[in-house]
Design an enzyme around this catalytic site. Structure first.
Site, PDB file in Angstrom:
ATOM      1  N   HIS A  27       0.817  -1.206   0.000  1.00  0.00           N
ATOM      2  CA  HIS A  27       0.000   0.000   0.000  1.00  0.00           C
ATOM      3  C   HIS A  27       0.858   1.267   0.000  1.00  0.00           C
ATOM      4  O   HIS A  27       2.012   1.272   0.442  1.00  0.00           O
ATOM      5  CB  HIS A  27      -0.919   0.018   1.222  1.00  0.00           C
ATOM      6  CG  HIS A  27      -0.173   0.059   2.525  1.00  0.00           C
ATOM      7  ND1 HIS A  27       0.328   1.224   3.078  1.00  0.00           N
ATOM      8  CD2 HIS A  27       0.173  -0.940   3.376  1.00  0.00           C
ATOM      9  CE1 HIS A  27       0.938   0.957   4.209  1.00  0.00           C
ATOM     10  NE2 HIS A  27       0.866  -0.348   4.419  1.00  0.00           N
ATOM     11  N   GLU A  29       1.734   5.289   1.140  1.00  0.00           N
ATOM     12  CA  GLU A  29       2.016   5.809   2.483  1.00  0.00           C
ATOM     13  C   GLU A  29       0.737   6.069   3.281  1.00  0.00           C
ATOM     14  O   GLU A  29      -0.185   6.731   2.811  1.00  0.00           O
ATOM     15  CB  GLU A  29       2.808   7.110   2.381  1.00  0.00           C
ATOM     16  CG  GLU A  29       3.229   7.659   3.745  1.00  0.00           C
ATOM     17  CD  GLU A  29       3.864   9.031   3.633  1.00  0.00           C
ATOM     18  OE1 GLU A  29       5.099   9.103   3.730  1.00  0.00           O
ATOM     19  OE2 GLU A  29       3.110  10.023   3.443  1.00  0.00           O
ATOM     20  N   SER A  30       0.701   5.566   4.503  1.00  0.00           N
ATOM     21  CA  SER A  30      -0.424   5.822   5.408  1.00  0.00           C
ATOM     22  C   SER A  30      -0.065   6.937   6.383  1.00  0.00           C
ATOM     23  O   SER A  30       1.091   7.380   6.470  1.00  0.00           O
ATOM     24  CB  SER A  30      -0.752   4.549   6.199  1.00  0.00           C
ATOM     25  OG  SER A  30       0.245   4.303   7.185  1.00  0.00           O
ATOM     26  N   ASN A  33       2.611   5.666   8.625  1.00  0.00           N
ATOM     27  CA  ASN A  33       3.919   5.667   7.968  1.00  0.00           C
ATOM     28  C   ASN A  33       4.538   7.056   8.017  1.00  0.00           C
ATOM     29  O   ASN A  33       5.728   7.218   8.295  1.00  0.00           O
ATOM     30  CB  ASN A  33       3.809   5.217   6.514  1.00  0.00           C
ATOM     31  CG  ASN A  33       3.331   3.803   6.342  1.00  0.00           C
ATOM     32  OD1 ASN A  33       2.571   3.506   5.412  1.00  0.00           O
ATOM     33  ND2 ASN A  33       3.751   2.884   7.204  1.00  0.00           N
ATOM     34  N   THR A  39       2.486   0.005  12.521  1.00  0.00           N
ATOM     35  CA  THR A  39       1.051  -0.053  12.231  1.00  0.00           C
ATOM     36  C   THR A  39       0.425  -1.374  12.637  1.00  0.00           C
ATOM     37  O   THR A  39      -0.622  -1.399  13.274  1.00  0.00           O
ATOM     38  CB  THR A  39       0.792   0.210  10.736  1.00  0.00           C
ATOM     39  OG1 THR A  39       1.529   1.347  10.325  1.00  0.00           O
ATOM     40  CG2 THR A  39      -0.682   0.449  10.497  1.00  0.00           C
ATOM     41  N   GLY A  40       1.044  -2.479  12.242  1.00  0.00           N
ATOM     42  CA  GLY A  40       0.422  -3.765  12.513  1.00  0.00           C
ATOM     43  C   GLY A  40      -0.979  -3.813  11.935  1.00  0.00           C
ATOM     44  O   GLY A  40      -1.203  -3.415  10.791  1.00  0.00           O
ATOM     45  N   ARG A  78      -5.786   1.203   4.380  1.00  0.00           N
ATOM     46  CA  ARG A  78      -4.655   1.713   3.608  1.00  0.00           C
ATOM     47  C   ARG A  78      -4.384   0.860   2.380  1.00  0.00           C
ATOM     48  O   ARG A  78      -3.917   1.361   1.360  1.00  0.00           O
ATOM     49  CB  ARG A  78      -3.409   1.813   4.487  1.00  0.00           C
ATOM     50  CG  ARG A  78      -2.956   0.499   5.127  1.00  0.00           C
ATOM     51  CD  ARG A  78      -1.932   0.780   6.206  1.00  0.00           C
ATOM     52  NE  ARG A  78      -1.349  -0.409   6.830  1.00  0.00           N
ATOM     53  CZ  ARG A  78      -1.873  -1.062   7.847  1.00  0.00           C
ATOM     54  NH1 ARG A  78      -3.043  -0.678   8.361  1.00  0.00           N
ATOM     55  NH2 ARG A  78      -1.253  -2.105   8.383  1.00  0.00           N
ATOM     56  N   GLU A 104      -1.811  -7.069   7.408  1.00  0.00           N
ATOM     57  CA  GLU A 104      -0.450  -6.920   7.913  1.00  0.00           C
ATOM     58  C   GLU A 104      -0.235  -7.834   9.119  1.00  0.00           C
ATOM     59  O   GLU A 104      -1.185  -8.242   9.802  1.00  0.00           O
ATOM     60  CB  GLU A 104      -0.200  -5.449   8.293  1.00  0.00           C
ATOM     61  CG  GLU A 104       1.177  -5.145   8.871  1.00  0.00           C
ATOM     62  CD  GLU A 104       2.334  -5.471   7.930  1.00  0.00           C
ATOM     63  OE1 GLU A 104       2.546  -6.670   7.656  1.00  0.00           O
ATOM     64  OE2 GLU A 104       3.038  -4.534   7.503  1.00  0.00           O
ATOM     65  N   ARG A 105       1.000  -8.169   9.340  1.00  0.00           N
ATOM     66  CA  ARG A 105       1.391  -8.925  10.533  1.00  0.00           C
ATOM     67  C   ARG A 105       0.947  -8.167  11.785  1.00  0.00           C
ATOM     68  O   ARG A 105       1.043  -6.950  11.859  1.00  0.00           O
ATOM     69  CB  ARG A 105       2.913  -9.078  10.511  1.00  0.00           C
ATOM     70  CG  ARG A 105       3.531  -9.767  11.690  1.00  0.00           C
ATOM     71  CD  ARG A 105       5.026  -9.800  11.466  1.00  0.00           C
ATOM     72  NE  ARG A 105       5.758 -10.125  12.666  1.00  0.00           N
ATOM     73  CZ  ARG A 105       7.071 -10.009  12.785  1.00  0.00           C
ATOM     74  NH1 ARG A 105       7.788  -9.530  11.770  1.00  0.00           N
ATOM     75  NH2 ARG A 105       7.669 -10.333  13.918  1.00  0.00           N
TER      76      ARG A 105
END
Length: 204
Positions: A27, A29-30, A33, A39-40, A78, A104-105
């Site tokens: 994705h 940039e959030s 980020n 973020t996880g 995101r 995401e992890r």
């Protein structure tokens, strides 16, 4: 071939193979980020810069791929917002298939905290050992090995697709996919990092 990352002007190698084409994209940039936060599975929006990244990525993909069979996306905003911008701007006009296994992890208690705060708390070496190594994890989070299990199941379910397929997801999801698809190994994955807007073309 080489694609230019839409992160901050660096270039990254793409592994090109010849079978069902899977196009893995992290994705754009959030907001996390932009703030240098871990973020996880928290669910921030894209930053304004991230929206511009997504527009630029759509233009590149449209030039290279006239046809995309399917778009799969993580259910986190995101990722699917990046996927939606690509789908609209590149005029693929597909129904984006939301896939929670592409999340995401999970970094557990680290999620939402600034990276430099974690480094100060536990030391940079320990921070990188937990973040990058295959078996390590936070007390209440996932290891990369756990994520590999999710990704292997997802890939098995899409193996009858013809491709090319866009898979819009996250840094550690892509790191896990690189292991499952034998691009790298559990022993070497600590050297494998993924930038916002980076694209990898791999066969399955």
């Amino acid at each position: 071939s080489i694609w230019k990352s839409l992160g901050k002007g660096n270039t990254y190698t793409i592994w090109n193979l010849l079978s069902m084409k899977t196009i893995w994209i992290r994705h754009s940039e959030s907001e996390y980020n932009a703030e240098n936060k871990i973020t996880g599975q928290h669910d921030p929006e894209l930053s304004e810069y991230g929206k511009m990244q997504s527009d630029a990525l759509a233009n590149i993909l449209k030039t290279k791929y006239n046809h995309i069979e399917s778009i799969y996306s993580s259910d986190l905003r995101r990722a699917w917002n990046t996927a939606s911008i690509i789908n609209e701007r590149a005029r693929y006009e597909l129904d984006i298939q939301i896939e929670p296994r592409l999340r995401e992890r999970d970094f557990g208690e680290w999620s939402g905290k600034k990276k430099d705060q974690i480094e100060i708390l536990i030391g940079k070496e320990q921070y990188n050992n937990i973040r990058l190594e295959y078996n390590n994890k936070t007390n209440d989070g996932e290891s990369l090995r756990d994520v590999c299990g999710r990704i292997a199941g997802f890939l098995k379910d899409i193996e009858d697709n013809k491709g090319p397929i866009i898979i819009l997801c996250h840094a550690h999801t892509i790191r896990a996919a690189a292991i499952v698809l034998k691009v790298t190994t559990p022993e070497n994955v600590n050297k494998f990092e993924v930038k916002n807007g980076e694209v990898f073309e791999w066969d399955y």
